[in-house]
Scaffold this motif. Structure first.
Motif, PDB file in Angstrom:
ATOM      1  N   ASP A 191       0.830  -1.211   0.000  1.00 34.03           N
ATOM      2  CA  ASP A 191       0.000   0.000   0.000  1.00 34.03           C
ATOM      3  C   ASP A 191       0.861   1.255   0.000  1.00 34.03           C
ATOM      4  O   ASP A 191       0.462   2.284  -0.567  1.00 34.03           O
ATOM      5  CB  ASP A 191      -0.918  -0.022   1.226  1.00 34.03           C
ATOM      6  N   TYR A 192       2.039   1.167   0.610  1.00 28.55           N
ATOM      7  CA  TYR A 192       2.949   2.332   0.635  1.00 28.55           C
ATOM      8  C   TYR A 192       3.651   2.520  -0.708  1.00 28.55           C
ATOM      9  O   TYR A 192       3.845   3.646  -1.164  1.00 28.55           O
ATOM     10  CB  TYR A 192       3.982   2.148   1.747  1.00 28.55           C
ATOM     11  N   ILE A 195       0.625   3.224  -4.225  1.00 29.75           N
ATOM     12  CA  ILE A 195      -0.440   4.017  -3.604  1.00 29.75           C
ATOM     13  C   ILE A 195      -1.719   3.962  -4.438  1.00 29.75           C
ATOM     14  O   ILE A 195      -2.834   3.962  -3.896  1.00 29.75           O
ATOM     15  CB  ILE A 195       0.020   5.482  -3.425  1.00 29.75           C
ATOM     16  N   GLU A 196      -1.567   3.891  -5.759  1.00 29.49           N
ATOM     17  CA  GLU A 196      -2.749   3.911  -6.629  1.00 29.49           C
ATOM     18  C   GLU A 196      -3.593   2.638  -6.474  1.00 29.49           C
ATOM     19  O   GLU A 196      -4.758   2.631  -6.876  1.00 29.49           O
ATOM     20  CB  GLU A 196      -2.321   4.082  -8.095  1.00 29.49           C
ATOM     21  N   TRP A 197      -3.031   1.581  -5.912  1.00 28.97           N
ATOM     22  CA  TRP A 197      -3.819   0.368  -5.717  1.00 28.97           C
ATOM     23  C   TRP A 197      -4.793   0.502  -4.547  1.00 28.97           C
ATOM     24  O   TRP A 197      -5.800  -0.190  -4.504  1.00 28.97           O
ATOM     25  CB  TRP A 197      -2.891  -0.822  -5.469  1.00 28.97           C
ATOM     26  N   ARG A 198      -4.481   1.321  -3.587  1.00 27.65           N
ATOM     27  CA  ARG A 198      -5.356   1.606  -2.433  1.00 27.65           C
ATOM     28  C   ARG A 198      -5.764   0.314  -1.688  1.00 27.65           C
ATOM     29  O   ARG A 198      -6.948  -0.006  -1.561  1.00 27.65           O
ATOM     30  CB  ARG A 198      -6.606   2.370  -2.892  1.00 27.65           C
ATOM     31  N   GLY A 200      -5.178  -0.138   1.492  1.00 29.09           N
ATOM     32  CA  GLY A 200      -5.270   0.120   2.925  1.00 29.09           C
ATOM     33  C   GLY A 200      -6.525  -0.467   3.548  1.00 29.09           C
ATOM     34  O   GLY A 200      -6.475  -1.090   4.620  1.00 29.09           O
ATOM     35  N   GLU A 201      -7.675  -0.283   2.899  1.00 26.49           N
ATOM     36  CA  GLU A 201      -8.920  -0.833   3.439  1.00 26.49           C
ATOM     37  C   GLU A 201      -8.959  -2.354   3.326  1.00 26.49           C
ATOM     38  O   GLU A 201      -9.587  -3.026   4.156  1.00 26.49           O
ATOM     39  CB  GLU A 201     -10.107  -0.221   2.692  1.00 26.49           C
ATOM     40  N   TRP A 202      -8.288  -2.897   2.312  1.00 30.79           N
ATOM     41  CA  TRP A 202      -8.280  -4.345   2.148  1.00 30.79           C
ATOM     42  C   TRP A 202      -7.603  -5.048   3.322  1.00 30.79           C
ATOM     43  O   TRP A 202      -7.966  -6.164   3.688  1.00 30.79           O
ATOM     44  CB  TRP A 202      -7.580  -4.714   0.844  1.00 30.79           C
ATOM     45  N   VAL A 256     -11.298  -4.722  -5.408  1.00 31.96           N
ATOM     46  CA  VAL A 256     -10.382  -3.628  -5.095  1.00 31.96           C
ATOM     47  C   VAL A 256      -9.600  -3.204  -6.328  1.00 31.96           C
ATOM     48  O   VAL A 256      -9.484  -2.005  -6.637  1.00 31.96           O
ATOM     49  CB  VAL A 256      -9.422  -4.041  -3.955  1.00 31.96           C
ATOM     50  N   ASN A 260     -10.131   0.419  -8.515  1.00 30.27           N
ATOM     51  CA  ASN A 260      -9.017   1.362  -8.646  1.00 30.27           C
ATOM     52  C   ASN A 260      -8.364   1.313 -10.021  1.00 30.27           C
ATOM     53  O   ASN A 260      -7.262   1.868 -10.209  1.00 30.27           O
ATOM     54  CB  ASN A 260      -7.967   1.073  -7.571  1.00 30.27           C
TER      55      ASN A 260
END
Length: 295
Positions: A191-192, A195-198, A200-202, A256, A260
Motif C-alpha cells: 500500500d505504501y 499508492i494507486e492500488w489503495r 489500505g482498506e483491504w 479492489v 481502482n
C-alpha cells in the motif's frame, strides 16, 4: 320360635380338589403370560443370572454393535484440547453477546463488494470491538494449530515426548501468528509502494476474513479432533471451507483492483506472489519439518 338364620350352602368339593384346581389355575396364568421374557436369577434369587458373551470384558474387545475408534491422544492431551475448545466457546459467546451487531456487520461487509457503512465504522473503533476482533483472530490461529497437530499426529508427532509436543504445539501456534503478522506488513508495504492500488482498506477486510475462517471451522475442527471415525470426511469439509475462504479473498481483491482501475495482469501477479505461493511454501516446509521430527 322360627329359625331366622338362613341356610348357607356349603361347598361339597373337598379341600384336596380345590388345591389342585388352584394350582391348575396358577399354571394356566403362567402359561398365558409365557410370551413375555424375563431375566433369570441365580440360586440365591438375589442376583440376575445373565450369560456374558465370550470376549466381552476382555481388554481390547467390545460387544458387537458397540465397536468404535479410540482417540489417538493421551488423556492429558484430550483434556487440554477439550479445555481449549470450551474456553474459546465461552469467550466467543461473551464477545458476541457484547459486540454481536458490530461483528455481524463486519462479516456482512466482507460480501458487500466494498460498500462500507460509516455508522458501523464508528462502532468498530471502540475498545471492546477491537478486543473481540483480536480474540477471533487468536481463535482462528488456535484452531488451525489444533487441526494441524491432529493431522500430523500419526506422521511423527506421536513418538515425541510430552515436552517436545508442547514445544511443537507452541511453535506451530507462533508460526501461524508470525505468518499473519508478515502478511500484514506486506500489505502495508504494498500500500505504501503502490499508492494507486489503495489496499489500505483491504488489510482490515482480510483479517475479518481470517476471523470468519475461525468461526466456520470451530465445529468441524471439534469433530476432526474428537470423532476420529469421521476424520476423513471432516478433513474434506475443512479443506472445502478453506477454499471457499480463498475464493472470498480473490473476489474481494478483484473488486479492489477493478475499483481502482488496476490491470488484470497486476491482479494475477499479486495473487500468485502474495496469496498463493506462500501457502505452497508453508505446505512444503511443514512436511519437511515433520519428516525430520519423525526420523
Amino acid at each position: 320360635m322360627p329359625d331366622t338364620i338362613p341356610d348357607i350352602a356349603i361347598d361339597t368339593v373337598s379341600l384336596h380338589v380345590l388345591k389342585d384346581t388352584v394350582l391348575h389355575l396358577s399354571d394356566s396364568i403362567r402359561i398365558g403370560f409365557s410370551s413375555f421374557e424375563y431375566i433369570p436369577t441365580d440360586s440365591s434369587r438375589l442376583f440376575f443370572d445373565v450369560a456374558i458373551p465370550a470376549g466381552v470384558g476382555q481388554p481390547g474387545q467390545l460387544a458387537e454393535g458397540f465397536s468404535g475408534t479410540l482417540l489417538p491422544f493421551s488423556p492429558t492431551i484430550q483434556s487440554v484440547f477439550s479445555l481449549l475448545f470450551t474456553l474459546c466457546f465461552v469467550v466467543a459467546a461473551f464477545w458476541f453477546n457484547r459486540e454481536g451487531p458490530t461483528l455481524a456487520a463486519n462479516f456482512r461487509n466482507i460480501f458487500s463488494g466494498g460498500v462500507r457503512n460509516r455508522t458501523i465504522f464508528k462502532e468498530e473503533i471502540t475498545a471492546t470491538a477491537l478486543w473481540s476482533e483480536f480474540f477471533l483472530i487468536f481463535q482462528t490461529v488456535l484452531i488451525l494449530t489444533i487441526v494441524s497437530f491432529t493431522f500430523f499426529w500419526d506422521k511423527g508427532i506421536s513418538g515425541l515426548s510430552l515436552m517436545e509436543m508442547m514445544l511443537l504445539f507452541l511453535a506451530t501456534f507462533l508460526g501461524i501468528l508470525l505468518f499473519l503478522a508478515i502478511k500484514y506488513l506486506v500489505y502495508r508495504l504494498i500500500d505504501y509502494i503502490f499508492i494507486e492500488w489503495r489496499l489500505g482498506e483491504w488489510t482490515g477486510k482480510y483479517f475479518r476474513i481470517v476471523e470468519l475462517l475461525g468461526v466456520l471451522m470451530f465445529v468441524p475442527a471439534m469433530f476432526f479432533v474428537f470423532v476420529p471415525e469421521f476424520s476423513k470426511v471432516v478433513l474434506f469439509l475443512l479443506i472445502i471451507i478453506f477454499f471457499i475462504i480463498m475464493c472470498v479473498v480473490f473476489w474481494n481483491l478483484l473488486n479492489v483492483f477493478a475499483k481502482n482501475n488496476v490491470g488484470l495482469l497486476n491482479y494475477f501477479l499479486y495473487l500468485c506472489a502474495i496469496e498463493i505461493v506462500p501457502f505452497f511454501l508453508i505446505y512444503k516446509g511443514v512436511f519437511f519439518l515433520v519428516n525430520i521430527a519423525g526420523n
